[in-house]
Each structure stands twice: as C-alpha cells, then as structure tokens.
Write a protein that holds these residues in place. Structure first.
Motif, PDB file in Angstrom:
ATOM      1  N   GLY A   1      16.377  93.539  95.308  1.00  0.00           N
ATOM      2  CA  GLY A   1      15.204  92.677  95.447  1.00  0.00           C
ATOM      3  C   GLY A   1      15.452  91.292  94.868  1.00  0.00           C
ATOM      4  O   GLY A   1      16.601  90.915  94.578  1.00  0.00           O
ATOM      5  N   LYS A   2      14.391  90.531  94.709  1.00  0.00           N
ATOM      6  CA  LYS A   2      14.524  89.184  94.128  1.00  0.00           C
ATOM      7  C   LYS A   2      13.317  88.889  93.212  1.00  0.00           C
ATOM      8  O   LYS A   2      12.248  89.483  93.357  1.00  0.00           O
ATOM      9  CB  LYS A   2      14.612  88.122  95.241  1.00  0.00           C
ATOM     10  N   ILE A   3      13.580  87.990  92.258  1.00  0.00           N
ATOM     11  CA  ILE A   3      12.496  87.511  91.395  1.00  0.00           C
ATOM     12  C   ILE A   3      12.469  85.995  91.529  1.00  0.00           C
ATOM     13  O   ILE A   3      13.502  85.338  91.335  1.00  0.00           O
ATOM     14  CB  ILE A   3      12.756  87.850  89.914  1.00  0.00           C
TER      15      ILE A   3
ATOM     16  N   PRO B   1       8.340  81.251 106.280  1.00  0.00           N
ATOM     17  CA  PRO B   1       9.074  81.596 105.055  1.00  0.00           C
ATOM     18  C   PRO B   1      10.085  80.511 104.693  1.00  0.00           C
ATOM     19  O   PRO B   1      10.768  79.984 105.564  1.00  0.00           O
ATOM     20  CB  PRO B   1       9.788  82.895 105.424  1.00  0.00           C
ATOM     21  N   SER B   2      10.169  80.202 103.413  1.00  0.00           N
ATOM     22  CA  SER B   2      11.082  79.139 102.986  1.00  0.00           C
ATOM     23  C   SER B   2      12.544  79.565 103.141  1.00  0.00           C
ATOM     24  O   SER B   2      13.419  78.725 103.275  1.00  0.00           O
ATOM     25  CB  SER B   2      10.815  78.795 101.521  1.00  0.00           C
ATOM     26  N   GLY B   3      12.799  80.885 103.079  1.00  0.00           N
ATOM     27  CA  GLY B   3      14.180  81.376 103.135  1.00  0.00           C
ATOM     28  C   GLY B   3      14.681  81.821 101.769  1.00  0.00           C
ATOM     29  O   GLY B   3      15.769  82.386 101.659  1.00  0.00           O
TER      30      GLY B   3
ATOM     31  N   PRO C   1      -1.218  90.066 101.247  1.00  0.00           N
ATOM     32  CA  PRO C   1      -0.022  89.732 102.022  1.00  0.00           C
ATOM     33  C   PRO C   1       0.423  88.299 101.763  1.00  0.00           C
ATOM     34  O   PRO C   1      -0.419  87.396 101.626  1.00  0.00           O
ATOM     35  CB  PRO C   1      -0.472  89.903 103.478  1.00  0.00           C
ATOM     36  N   THR C   2       1.745  88.094 101.672  1.00  0.00           N
ATOM     37  CA  THR C   2       2.284  86.750 101.430  1.00  0.00           C
ATOM     38  C   THR C   2       1.718  85.758 102.440  1.00  0.00           C
ATOM     39  O   THR C   2       1.381  84.625 102.089  1.00  0.00           O
ATOM     40  CB  THR C   2       3.824  86.783 101.525  1.00  0.00           C
ATOM     41  N   ARG C   3       1.596  86.204 103.696  1.00  0.00           N
ATOM     42  CA  ARG C   3       1.074  85.321 104.750  1.00  0.00           C
ATOM     43  C   ARG C   3      -0.294  84.761 104.338  1.00  0.00           C
ATOM     44  O   ARG C   3      -0.561  83.570 104.488  1.00  0.00           O
ATOM     45  CB  ARG C   3       0.948  86.135 106.037  1.00  0.00           C
TER      46      ARG C   3
HETATM   47  O1  PMV Z   1       7.376  87.209  99.634  1.00  0.00           O
HETATM   48  P1  PMV Z   1       6.847  86.810  98.308  1.00  0.00           P
HETATM   49  O2  PMV Z   1       5.473  87.308  98.027  1.00  0.00           O
HETATM   50  O3  PMV Z   1       7.811  87.020  97.211  1.00  0.00           O
HETATM   51  O4  PMV Z   1       6.615  85.198  98.365  1.00  0.00           O
HETATM   52  C1  PMV Z   1       7.626  84.355  98.693  1.00  0.00           C
HETATM   53  C2  PMV Z   1       7.448  83.049  98.017  1.00  0.00           C
HETATM   54  C3  PMV Z   1       6.570  82.007  98.686  1.00  0.00           C
HETATM   55  O5  PMV Z   1       6.989  80.770  98.140  1.00  0.00           O
HETATM   56  C4  PMV Z   1       5.113  82.229  98.360  1.00  0.00           C
HETATM   57  C5  PMV Z   1       6.728  81.984 100.197  1.00  0.00           C
HETATM   58  C6  PMV Z   1       8.076  81.485 100.675  1.00  0.00           C
HETATM   59  O6  PMV Z   1       8.346  81.685 101.865  1.00  0.00           O
HETATM   60  O7  PMV Z   1       8.835  80.885  99.921  1.00  0.00           O
END
Ligand code: PMV
Length: 298
Positions: free
Chosen positions: A7-9, A136-138, A178-180
């Motif tokens: 996963g990621k933090i 999504p930023s990526g 949801p992130t969306r």
């Molecule tokens: O997928 P999450 O909930 O970890 O969020 C990603 C981080 C955001 O900056 C909110 C969205 C993104 O695409 O970077």
C-alpha cells in the motif's frame, strides 16, 4: 501465476497534489495485496470483497472488471479464477485500489511471460485508477509499485532520499467516503478564498517537509504536517472521529497527526520520535476507539 503490491501512505500533500502542487508519499509495507491466477473455464473473482463470475460483479468492481478485460485482450491469455487477498483496508486512503490493480497486472504479465517495466506498470495502474476516480494525480499508482518514498508532482517524480529515523502510527477511523467524492468536495470550492489559501499552505508545507525529511529534522516535519492538517480541516475533509484520533495521538506524545489520503474518514497518521512513543500512541488509540492501527518505521 502470482503478483503482489504494497500500500501507500501520503505523508503530506493530499488533495493539493491534484492541482499540480507537490506531495510526499511512502510505501506502506505493513499492508499487501496478492493476486493469483488459476486457469478456469470462465473468468471469476475469489476475494474477501466479491466471489463470483466477473460478468456478475456489481458497479463497485467496475474498474477491476475493466482492467481484467483489457489485460485479457492485450495479452491474449485467460480465462482465470482471480484469487485476490489483501490486508490493506479498502477505501481507507492506504492505496488499496491501486495495490489491487498492480497485483493483478503483475500476475497477468508473469502468466503471459512478458516483461513488465515500471513505466508500463504505472500506466496500467493509473488506467485503473482513472476508472475508479475522476482525476487521480498518479501518486497512488507510483507509490504502490516502488519500495521507496517519492516527492511527487504531476509533472515531476523524484525519489526522496533521507532517513528520518522516526515512526508513524497509522489508525483507521473506520469511516469511509469514496476518494472521488472527497476530491469533488474540494473541487466544488475552487475559486474561493478558502481554497486558494489552503492550496498555498499545503504547497509550502510540502516543500518545507521535503527539506526536513532530507535533514532528518523531525520537529520541522511535524510542524509542517500539523499545519497541513489545519488546511485540510478548513476544506471540510476531517470528521469528528478523525479529529478525536488526532487529539488522542498528540496527547500521547505524537509530534504531529493528520489525515492521510482522501479524508472525510479513512486513516490518520501520527508522527512519533521513537518506538516507545509510537506504542503509547497506538495503545491509546486502540484502547479509546477500538481502532485498527499499524506502526511503521520511516
Ligand atoms: O486514494 P486516496 O484516498 O489515498 O487519495 C488519494 C489522494 C488524493 O490526493 C486525495 C487524490 C489523488 O489523486 O491524488
């Protein structure tokens, strides 16, 4: 054939990263997703989230279904029973959706005996993330496929060196948005003073954090994380539960505590100087809120 991904933090910079500002993200190795492909007469999924035929999976699985169909076509293999296992909580801001996608893509390429570059894997995971949320930023796609931290903007991705010699306590609020929806909530504030001020603070504090991270300056990093949390709070991304987890972490010695990921629920991270403080924070969070926690060294 098998594939896996951690996963990621997001340490700092969530949401502002969507608007071209920098962010820092770390691998979350305490959580892993695995995919095993078993030859089968029809495509199906066996997982803690869904068991059944690929064709019968509901809307929540649409990005995974699309990813699998596209991989099948691209590589000309299958059908399979896709056996998915994960200890990354779903929808908690720890990169579960990106890690599932990465594990599936790795399993497919291993099965087809085709070499998979990091750049191609990133493209596949980002393709799946785009189907999961609008823009999504990526940062998730990048961090789940590498073993080291990143200083990330949409335009430039830089591995981040440095050794902090610190600990992060991660706590799941057990609330979910949801992130969306969280990203849309922020987008709806564009053009306001509040939005501009928050973006400026977040961007500056990420730049400060990069320097602090490289220098191993925990106090400055903690200060930047706390200020970033104030900006995220002003955008309406916190909840009463997250606020309470943050307060408890700080009362028990954490240098900083903030939400991590999309927010409006999901996870909180607390920066601790040493193992003893991290355990104290962890115990307090578990005792008071019965919440799932992890301690990870950074
Ligand atoms: O997928 P999450 O909930 O970890 O969020 C990603 C981080 C955001 O900056 C909110 C969205 C993104 O695409 O970077």
């Amino acid at each position: 054939m098998k594939g896996h991904a951690h996963g990621k933090i997001i340490l700092i910079g969530e949401h502002s990263v969507v608007y071209g500002h920098p962010a820092i993200a770390l691998p979350f190795k305490a959580g892993e997703t695995r995919c095993r492909l078993e030859t089968h007469s029809e495509d199906r999924i066996t997982s803690p989230f869904y068991n059944g035929l690929l064709n019968d999976a509901d809307e929540t699985f649409a990005p995974i279904v699309l990813l699998i169909r596209t991989l099948r076509k691209a590589l000309g293999i299958g059908p399979f029973n896709h056996v998915l296992e994960s200890d990354i909580p779903v929808g908690a801001g720890l990169g579960s959706s990106a890690a599932i996608a990465a594990a599936i893509v790795r399993a497919y390429y291993a099965s087809a005996n085709v070499s998979l570059t990091d750049a191609l894997l990133f493209k596949w995971v980002q393709y799946s993330e785009k189907n999961a949320h609008d823009n999504p930023s990526g940062i998730d796609a990048l961090t789940v496929i590498h073993d080291h931290p990143w200083y990330f903007t949409k335009a430039r991705k830089e591995p981040l060196d440095g050794r902090l010699d610190a600990f992060l306590v991660v706590a799941d609020s057990q609330e979910r948005t949801p992130t969306r929806d969280a990203v849309r909530h922020v987008a709806s504030q564009q053009g306001t003073y509040r939005f501009n001020a928050a973006m400026e603070i977040l961007s500056k504090r990420v730049i400060d954090s990069k320097a602090a991270y490289k220098d191993g300056d925990l106090l400055s990093l903690g200060k930047a994380m706390n200020q970033a949390m104030e900006a995220l709070f002003s955008l309406g991304l916190s909840t009463k539960k997250l606020d309470a987890l943050i307060k408890t972490a700080k009362m028990n010695g954490a240098l900083a505590a903030k939400l991590s990921g999309g927010g409006m629920g999901g996870c909180m991270i607390a920066l601790c100087e040493n193992d003893v403080t991290a355990r104290k924070v962890q115990n307090a969070l578990e005792k008071n809120y019965g919440t799932r926690t992890w301690v990870t060294r950074i």
